[in-house]
Design a protein around this motif. Structure first.
Motif, PDB file in Angstrom:
ATOM      1  N   ALA A   1      14.579  -1.194 -17.524  1.00 36.58           N
ATOM      2  CA  ALA A   1      15.130   0.145 -17.314  1.00 36.58           C
ATOM      3  C   ALA A   1      14.473   1.135 -18.282  1.00 36.58           C
ATOM      4  O   ALA A   1      14.220   0.789 -19.445  1.00 36.58           O
ATOM      5  N   PRO A   2      14.160   2.341 -17.834  1.00 38.24           N
ATOM      6  CA  PRO A   2      13.450   3.303 -18.694  1.00 38.24           C
ATOM      7  C   PRO A   2      14.132   3.578 -20.023  1.00 38.24           C
ATOM      8  O   PRO A   2      13.459   3.767 -21.046  1.00 38.24           O
ATOM      9  N   HIS A   3      15.467   3.581 -20.040  1.00 37.73           N
ATOM     10  CA  HIS A   3      16.151   3.936 -21.288  1.00 37.73           C
ATOM     11  C   HIS A   3      15.935   2.887 -22.374  1.00 37.73           C
ATOM     12  O   HIS A   3      15.967   3.208 -23.567  1.00 37.73           O
ATOM     13  N   ARG A   4      15.675   1.625 -21.983  1.00 37.34           N
ATOM     14  CA  ARG A   4      15.398   0.599 -22.997  1.00 37.34           C
ATOM     15  C   ARG A   4      14.118   0.936 -23.752  1.00 37.34           C
ATOM     16  O   ARG A   4      14.047   0.838 -24.982  1.00 37.34           O
ATOM     17  N   LEU A   5      13.084   1.311 -23.020  1.00 34.21           N
ATOM     18  CA  LEU A   5      11.808   1.644 -23.639  1.00 34.21           C
ATOM     19  C   LEU A   5      11.915   2.940 -24.440  1.00 34.21           C
ATOM     20  O   LEU A   5      11.338   3.061 -25.527  1.00 34.21           O
ATOM     21  N   THR A   6      12.676   3.889 -23.929  1.00 34.44           N
ATOM     22  CA  THR A   6      12.874   5.142 -24.672  1.00 34.44           C
ATOM     23  C   THR A   6      13.544   4.874 -26.013  1.00 34.44           C
ATOM     24  O   THR A   6      13.151   5.443 -27.046  1.00 34.44           O
ATOM     25  N   ARG A   7      14.521   3.990 -26.037  1.00 32.24           N
ATOM     26  CA  ARG A   7      15.189   3.661 -27.301  1.00 32.24           C
ATOM     27  C   ARG A   7      14.239   2.969 -28.263  1.00 32.24           C
ATOM     28  O   ARG A   7      14.293   3.190 -29.481  1.00 32.24           O
ATOM     29  N   PHE A   8      13.370   2.116 -27.731  1.00 38.88           N
ATOM     30  CA  PHE A   8      12.374   1.464 -28.580  1.00 38.88           C
ATOM     31  C   PHE A   8      11.512   2.512 -29.275  1.00 38.88           C
ATOM     32  O   PHE A   8      11.296   2.450 -30.497  1.00 38.88           O
ATOM     33  N   TRP A   9      10.987   3.469 -28.514  1.00 40.22           N
ATOM     34  CA  TRP A   9      10.129   4.499 -29.111  1.00 40.22           C
ATOM     35  C   TRP A   9      10.911   5.402 -30.059  1.00 40.22           C
ATOM     36  O   TRP A   9      10.380   5.840 -31.088  1.00 40.22           O
TER      37      TRP A   9
ATOM     38  N   GLY B   1       0.796  -1.203   0.000  1.00 40.41           N
ATOM     39  CA  GLY B   1       0.000   0.000   0.000  1.00 40.41           C
ATOM     40  C   GLY B   1       0.833   1.259   0.000  1.00 40.41           C
ATOM     41  O   GLY B   1       0.414   2.284  -0.500  1.00 40.41           O
ATOM     42  N   SER B   2       2.035   1.230   0.564  1.00 40.98           N
ATOM     43  CA  SER B   2       2.852   2.421   0.577  1.00 40.98           C
ATOM     44  C   SER B   2       3.835   2.442  -0.571  1.00 40.98           C
ATOM     45  O   SER B   2       4.616   3.363  -0.713  1.00 40.98           O
ATOM     46  N   GLY B   3       3.838   1.395  -1.408  1.00 43.01           N
ATOM     47  CA  GLY B   3       4.774   1.321  -2.513  1.00 43.01           C
ATOM     48  C   GLY B   3       4.108   1.579  -3.836  1.00 43.01           C
ATOM     49  O   GLY B   3       3.081   2.240  -3.935  1.00 43.01           O
ATOM     50  N   TRP B   4       4.686   1.007  -4.889  1.00 39.92           N
ATOM     51  CA  TRP B   4       4.194   1.291  -6.231  1.00 39.92           C
ATOM     52  C   TRP B   4       2.756   0.853  -6.431  1.00 39.92           C
ATOM     53  O   TRP B   4       1.984   1.511  -7.121  1.00 39.92           O
TER      54      TRP B   4
ATOM     55  N   GLY C   1       0.289   0.992  -4.525  1.00 36.03           N
ATOM     56  CA  GLY C   1      -0.715   1.744  -3.809  1.00 36.03           C
ATOM     57  C   GLY C   1      -0.833   3.157  -4.334  1.00 36.03           C
ATOM     58  O   GLY C   1      -1.228   3.405  -5.473  1.00 36.03           O
ATOM     59  N   ASP C   2      -0.477   4.129  -3.503  1.00 35.17           N
ATOM     60  CA  ASP C   2      -0.649   5.528  -3.870  1.00 35.17           C
ATOM     61  C   ASP C   2       0.156   5.907  -5.104  1.00 35.17           C
ATOM     62  O   ASP C   2      -0.287   6.723  -5.912  1.00 35.17           O
ATOM     63  N   ALA C   3       1.345   5.339  -5.260  1.00 32.55           N
ATOM     64  CA  ALA C   3       2.173   5.712  -6.417  1.00 32.55           C
ATOM     65  C   ALA C   3       1.503   5.304  -7.721  1.00 32.55           C
ATOM     66  O   ALA C   3       1.529   6.046  -8.706  1.00 32.55           O
ATOM     67  N   LEU C   4       0.902   4.119  -7.749  1.00 32.71           N
ATOM     68  CA  LEU C   4       0.203   3.670  -8.948  1.00 32.71           C
ATOM     69  C   LEU C   4      -0.998   4.564  -9.236  1.00 32.71           C
ATOM     70  O   LEU C   4      -1.236   4.965 -10.370  1.00 32.71           O
ATOM     71  N   THR C   5      -1.761   4.885  -8.197  1.00 31.12           N
ATOM     72  CA  THR C   5      -2.921   5.746  -8.383  1.00 31.12           C
ATOM     73  C   THR C   5      -2.503   7.099  -8.932  1.00 31.12           C
ATOM     74  O   THR C   5      -3.122   7.649  -9.844  1.00 31.12           O
ATOM     75  N   GLN C   6      -1.428   7.659  -8.377  1.00 39.04           N
ATOM     76  CA  GLN C   6      -0.964   8.969  -8.826  1.00 39.04           C
ATOM     77  C   GLN C   6      -0.512   8.922 -10.275  1.00 39.04           C
ATOM     78  O   GLN C   6      -0.819   9.822 -11.074  1.00 39.04           O
ATOM     79  N   ALA C   7       0.222   7.877 -10.650  1.00 35.45           N
ATOM     80  CA  ALA C   7       0.692   7.765 -12.025  1.00 35.45           C
ATOM     81  C   ALA C   7      -0.470   7.606 -12.993  1.00 35.45           C
ATOM     82  O   ALA C   7      -0.500   8.220 -14.057  1.00 35.45           O
ATOM     83  N   ALA C   8      -1.442   6.765 -12.624  1.00 34.23           N
ATOM     84  CA  ALA C   8      -2.589   6.560 -13.498  1.00 34.23           C
ATOM     85  C   ALA C   8      -3.398   7.834 -13.662  1.00 34.23           C
ATOM     86  O   ALA C   8      -3.846   8.172 -14.755  1.00 34.23           O
ATOM     87  N   ARG C   9      -3.568   8.580 -12.572  1.00 34.76           N
ATOM     88  CA  ARG C   9      -4.301   9.833 -12.672  1.00 34.76           C
ATOM     89  C   ARG C   9      -3.548  10.839 -13.529  1.00 34.76           C
ATOM     90  O   ARG C   9      -4.153  11.628 -14.258  1.00 34.76           O
ATOM     91  N   GLY C  10      -2.218  10.824 -13.418  1.00 38.24           N
ATOM     92  CA  GLY C  10      -1.438  11.731 -14.250  1.00 38.24           C
ATOM     93  C   GLY C  10      -1.639  11.456 -15.725  1.00 38.24           C
ATOM     94  O   GLY C  10      -1.770  12.367 -16.537  1.00 38.24           O
TER      95      GLY C  10
ATOM     96  N   LEU D   1       6.123  -2.855 -13.694  1.00 38.13           N
ATOM     97  CA  LEU D   1       6.683  -4.207 -13.718  1.00 38.13           C
ATOM     98  C   LEU D   1       7.999  -4.274 -12.954  1.00 38.13           C
ATOM     99  O   LEU D   1       8.327  -5.299 -12.353  1.00 38.13           O
ATOM    100  N   ALA D   2       8.748  -3.187 -12.960  1.00 36.32           N
ATOM    101  CA  ALA D   2      10.016  -3.167 -12.235  1.00 36.32           C
ATOM    102  C   ALA D   2       9.809  -3.032 -10.732  1.00 36.32           C
ATOM    103  O   ALA D   2      10.547  -3.626  -9.939  1.00 36.32           O
ATOM    104  N   ASP D   3       8.784  -2.261 -10.328  1.00 36.09           N
ATOM    105  CA  ASP D   3       8.665  -1.874  -8.930  1.00 36.09           C
ATOM    106  C   ASP D   3       7.537  -2.561  -8.161  1.00 36.09           C
ATOM    107  O   ASP D   3       7.554  -2.581  -6.936  1.00 36.09           O
ATOM    108  N   ASP D   4       6.547  -3.082  -8.854  1.00 37.71           N
ATOM    109  CA  ASP D   4       5.373  -3.646  -8.191  1.00 37.71           C
ATOM    110  C   ASP D   4       5.378  -5.158  -8.345  1.00 37.71           C
ATOM    111  O   ASP D   4       5.113  -5.695  -9.423  1.00 37.71           O
ATOM    112  N   VAL D   5       5.661  -5.861  -7.254  1.00 40.04           N
ATOM    113  CA  VAL D   5       5.802  -7.313  -7.338  1.00 40.04           C
ATOM    114  C   VAL D   5       4.474  -7.987  -7.650  1.00 40.04           C
ATOM    115  O   VAL D   5       4.454  -9.065  -8.276  1.00 40.04           O
TER     116      VAL D   5
END
Length: 311
Positions: free
Chosen positions: A278-286, A112-115, A117-126, A170-174
């Motif tokens: 890692a974020p840079h892998r996905l950035t290179r894909f795009w 609940g205090s990790g990805w 929980g609130d972090a996922l909600t915040q990212a989705a709302r963003g 996928l990296a942060d939320d088990v």
């Protein structure tokens, strides 16, 4: 804390602990005794909520599916899909979970205090552009018919951003990661399909299919994580095609197949080597894909590393 609240917390602790052990050791190897030890609850508390390990694995998958739907804004299933928990204690049969300090310790990561929980909600709302009042504007495939024709980057940037949030999850939320792994283990079930041009995006465009949409069939949004993800990507790119946001000759279906294959590939490879997430892998894909996907005028406005809403 009420009995209902304790039961909910116990159930959540068990799901988190099981997800962590499934992710680390695999579902087949993980014992229910190990789950109860990690969640710091008794066997009675576990069996109050889950009769078998298969039931527990199903709960992990359903929780992961709810988090994926939160990321994509895909239609939610019934509340029972993700909250099959505490109703049973209303009949007085919940003595096992009531005496265990059901909060448990959240050792599974992504609690609940990790990805997850609130972090996922915040990212989705963003990603949905929600305002302080909490009312999101129209977005994604369902909004295609009413979107401004001149907006050449809306759905494409939303797709980029959502892939970044998914890969970070996928990296942060088990729980999300374990859910995809469990979904992969049961991937022998054939995906339901529907003809191209018959999805919600096509209906929003007037029922005739989106411009440039390929012939053939594409996976329908179903109950699996990959089904939900594939359906959402297809519909988002179909909406982009409807508004002329893709380069001439680009099939939304073909583009979606590439994006789904790549992102699912990151998930599979990331299970063995976290560097694939890692974020840079996905950035290179795009960075590689966008020149073939969108016109040069639109490409200049797109951010392959994700807009601020994705971070």
């Amino acid at each position: 804390m009420t009995r209902q609240e304790r039961a909910v917390r116990t159930r959540e602790a068990l799901i988190e602990a099981a997800a962590d052990l499934f992710d680390r050791d695999g579902q087949e190897v993980t014992s229910l005794a190990a789950v109860t030890a990690k969640a710091q609850v008794s066997a009675g508390a576990l069996y109050f909520h889950f009769a078998t390990k298969a039931d527990l694995a199903d709960a992990v998958t359903r929780t992961a599916l709810a988090r994926l739907r939160q990321i994509t804004g895909a239609p939610a299933t019934t509340p029972a899909d993700t909250n099959k928990s505490a109703d049973g204690n209303a009949n007085g049969s919940g003595s096992g979970s009531e005496n265990e300090g059901g909060d448990g310790s959240r050792n599974g990561g992504g609690g609940g205090s990790g990805w997850g929980g609130d972090a996922l909600t915040q990212a989705a709302r963003g990603l949905r552009g929600e305002r302080a009042a909490g009312a999101p504007p129209a977005r994604g495939p369902a909004a295609a018919a009413g979107a401004a024709p001149g907006d050449r980057v809306g759905e494409v940037q939303q797709l980029i951003d959502t892939t970044h949030v998914l890969v970070r999850g996928l990296a942060d939320d088990v729980v999300l990661r374990a859910g995809f792994a469990l979904d992969r283990a049961g991937a022998g079930r054939p995906a339901r399909e529907r003809p191209a041009g018959e999805g919600p995006a096509a209906r929003a465009a007037g029922g005739g299919g989106s411009r440039g949409e390929c012939s053939g069939r594409w996976p329908e949004v179903g109950g699996s994580l990959r089904g939900v993800w594939s359906g959402w990507v297809h519909e988002t790119l179909a909406a982009a095609g409807t508004r002329g946001a893709l380069s001439p000759g680009v099939s939304p279906g073909d583009a979606a197949a590439v994006v789904v294959a790549a992102t699912v590939g990151f998930e599979v490879l990331g299970a063995q080597d976290p560097l694939w997430l890692a974020p840079h892998r996905l950035t290179r894909f795009w960075t590689l894909l966008l020149p073939a996907l969108v016109p040069p005028s639109a490409r200049e406005a797109l951010q392959p590393d994700g807009s601020p809403a994705a971070h």
